[in-house]
Design a protein around this motif. Structure first.
Motif, PDB file in Angstrom:
ATOM      1  N   THR A  34       0.831  -1.203   0.000  1.00  0.00           N
ATOM      2  CA  THR A  34       0.000   0.000   0.000  1.00  0.00           C
ATOM      3  C   THR A  34       0.865   1.252   0.000  1.00  0.00           C
ATOM      4  N   GLU A  35       1.931   1.248   0.778  1.00  0.00           N
ATOM      5  CA  GLU A  35       2.833   2.403   0.808  1.00  0.00           C
ATOM      6  C   GLU A  35       3.514   2.600  -0.543  1.00  0.00           C
ATOM      7  N   LEU A  36       3.862   1.503  -1.202  1.00  0.00           N
ATOM      8  CA  LEU A  36       4.453   1.607  -2.536  1.00  0.00           C
ATOM      9  C   LEU A  36       3.431   2.161  -3.535  1.00  0.00           C
ATOM     10  N   LEU A  37       2.192   1.709  -3.438  1.00  0.00           N
ATOM     11  CA  LEU A  37       1.136   2.246  -4.308  1.00  0.00           C
ATOM     12  C   LEU A  37       0.917   3.733  -4.048  1.00  0.00           C
ATOM     13  N   LEU A  38       0.966   4.140  -2.792  1.00  0.00           N
ATOM     14  CA  LEU A  38       0.813   5.558  -2.451  1.00  0.00           C
ATOM     15  C   LEU A  38       1.962   6.374  -3.030  1.00  0.00           C
ATOM     16  N   HIS A  39       3.172   5.858  -2.903  1.00  0.00           N
ATOM     17  CA  HIS A  39       4.334   6.537  -3.482  1.00  0.00           C
ATOM     18  C   HIS A  39       4.168   6.663  -4.999  1.00  0.00           C
ATOM     19  N   CYS A  40       3.696   5.606  -5.637  1.00  0.00           N
ATOM     20  CA  CYS A  40       3.468   5.627  -7.090  1.00  0.00           C
ATOM     21  C   CYS A  40       2.388   6.637  -7.460  1.00  0.00           C
ATOM     22  N   PHE A  41       1.349   6.736  -6.644  1.00  0.00           N
ATOM     23  CA  PHE A  41       0.303   7.735  -6.898  1.00  0.00           C
ATOM     24  C   PHE A  41       0.892   9.137  -6.886  1.00  0.00           C
ATOM     25  N   ASN A  42       1.708   9.441  -5.883  1.00  0.00           N
ATOM     26  CA  ASN A  42       2.306  10.779  -5.791  1.00  0.00           C
ATOM     27  C   ASN A  42       3.212  11.073  -6.988  1.00  0.00           C
ATOM     28  N   ILE A  43       3.923  10.077  -7.462  1.00  0.00           N
ATOM     29  CA  ILE A  43       4.762  10.249  -8.653  1.00  0.00           C
ATOM     30  C   ILE A  43       3.896  10.563  -9.865  1.00  0.00           C
ATOM     31  N   VAL A  44       2.819   9.804 -10.053  1.00  0.00           N
ATOM     32  CA  VAL A  44       1.943   9.985 -11.212  1.00  0.00           C
ATOM     33  C   VAL A  44       1.260  11.342 -11.173  1.00  0.00           C
ATOM     34  N   GLU A  45       0.749  11.749 -10.015  1.00  0.00           N
ATOM     35  CA  GLU A  45       0.069  13.043  -9.917  1.00  0.00           C
ATOM     36  C   GLU A  45       1.033  14.191 -10.222  1.00  0.00           C
ATOM     37  N   ASN A  46       2.253  14.086  -9.714  1.00  0.00           N
ATOM     38  CA  ASN A  46       3.263  15.112  -9.977  1.00  0.00           C
ATOM     39  C   ASN A  46       3.650  15.134 -11.459  1.00  0.00           C
ATOM     40  N   GLU A  47       3.829  13.968 -12.049  1.00  0.00           N
ATOM     41  CA  GLU A  47       4.178  13.880 -13.471  1.00  0.00           C
ATOM     42  C   GLU A  47       3.079  14.493 -14.341  1.00  0.00           C
ATOM     43  N   LEU A  48       1.836  14.194 -14.035  1.00  0.00           N
ATOM     44  CA  LEU A  48       0.733  14.768 -14.799  1.00  0.00           C
ATOM     45  C   LEU A  48       0.729  16.292 -14.715  1.00  0.00           C
ATOM     46  N   SER A 131      -9.049  11.056 -14.941  1.00  0.00           N
ATOM     47  CA  SER A 131     -10.022  10.114 -14.398  1.00  0.00           C
ATOM     48  C   SER A 131      -9.339   9.101 -13.485  1.00  0.00           C
ATOM     49  N   VAL A 132     -10.144   8.334 -12.784  1.00  0.00           N
ATOM     50  CA  VAL A 132      -9.625   7.257 -11.938  1.00  0.00           C
ATOM     51  C   VAL A 132      -8.900   6.245 -12.819  1.00  0.00           C
ATOM     52  N   ARG A 133      -9.431   5.982 -13.998  1.00  0.00           N
ATOM     53  CA  ARG A 133      -8.821   5.033 -14.929  1.00  0.00           C
ATOM     54  C   ARG A 133      -7.422   5.481 -15.321  1.00  0.00           C
ATOM     55  N   LEU A 134      -7.259   6.757 -15.642  1.00  0.00           N
ATOM     56  CA  LEU A 134      -5.951   7.286 -16.024  1.00  0.00           C
ATOM     57  C   LEU A 134      -4.953   7.096 -14.877  1.00  0.00           C
ATOM     58  N   PHE A 135      -5.362   7.464 -13.667  1.00  0.00           N
ATOM     59  CA  PHE A 135      -4.485   7.293 -12.505  1.00  0.00           C
ATOM     60  C   PHE A 135      -4.196   5.812 -12.240  1.00  0.00           C
ATOM     61  N   THR A 136      -5.197   4.963 -12.413  1.00  0.00           N
ATOM     62  CA  THR A 136      -5.016   3.529 -12.185  1.00  0.00           C
ATOM     63  C   THR A 136      -3.924   2.978 -13.091  1.00  0.00           C
TER      64      THR A 136
END
Length: 182
Positions: A34-48, A131-136
């Motif tokens: 879960t922590e790795l997924l959270l880290h990946c989310f923050n990377i993706v949001e920043n990249e976008l 969208s959620v799909r894009l982030f997923t």
């Protein structure tokens, strides 16, 4: 859209939903995935925000000298787009490393920014553009890369880039002109 919603969606497509769901619900203490997924989310949001779909903000500021430090703005600034006076007229401005110099008085600064790091209970800064799909897809690609699943990462990255292209090039519907018969 919430971070938890995106993380659970990514966990579902990656096949690790049970472990992540148990940690998020407090039924397990093993939160490594879960922590790795959270880290990946923050990377993706920043990249976008930096590369594809910028986030915009506007702040009204008052300055006696016309120098407005970036630290006074509500969000971390990436790029100043426009400065207007209190009546909406464009005002000249000059950028410096720590501040923007413009006319004295009340001004409105329009700029792009980077999102803050989120926790599992956070909410994404994207409301309509992504969208959620894009982030997923993005989180799944980052997670697969971090887990050394390179073939899976290539598949998810391709889907992620296609979703970005669809979001980036989305246009409002155009109306067909009515026909007039003589």
């Amino acid at each position: 859209m919430t971070v938890k919603e995106i993380i659970l969606s990514a966990a579902t497509v990656l096949g690790i939903e049970e472990e992540v769901q148990a940690y998020v619900n407090g039924e397990s203490t093993d939160g490594q995935k879960t922590e790795l997924l959270l880290h990946c989310f923050n990377i993706v949001e920043n990249e976008l925000a930096l590369d594809y779909l910028p986030l915009y903000a506007e702040d009204e500021m008052i300055s006696e000298t016309g120098a407005i430090e970036f630290s006074r703005l509500a969000k971390p600034v990436v790029r100043i787009l426009r400065v207007t006076d209190e009546w909406g007229n464009s005002v000249k401005f000059k950028l410096f490393p720590d501040y923007v110099k413009t006319q004295a008085g009340k001004v409105k600064i329009t700029y792009t920014y980077t999102p803050d790091k989120k926790n599992v209970d956070g909410v994404s800064d994207y409301v309509l553009q992504a969208s959620v799909r894009l982030f997923t897809y993005g989180v799944a690609a980052e997670y697969a890369t971090a887990s050394c699943l390179f073939e899976d990462a290539a598949v998810w990255d391709k889907k992620y880039k296609e979703a970005i292209a669809a979001a980036y090039h989305a246009k409002p519907c155009e109306r067909m002109r009515s026909r007039r018969w003589a």
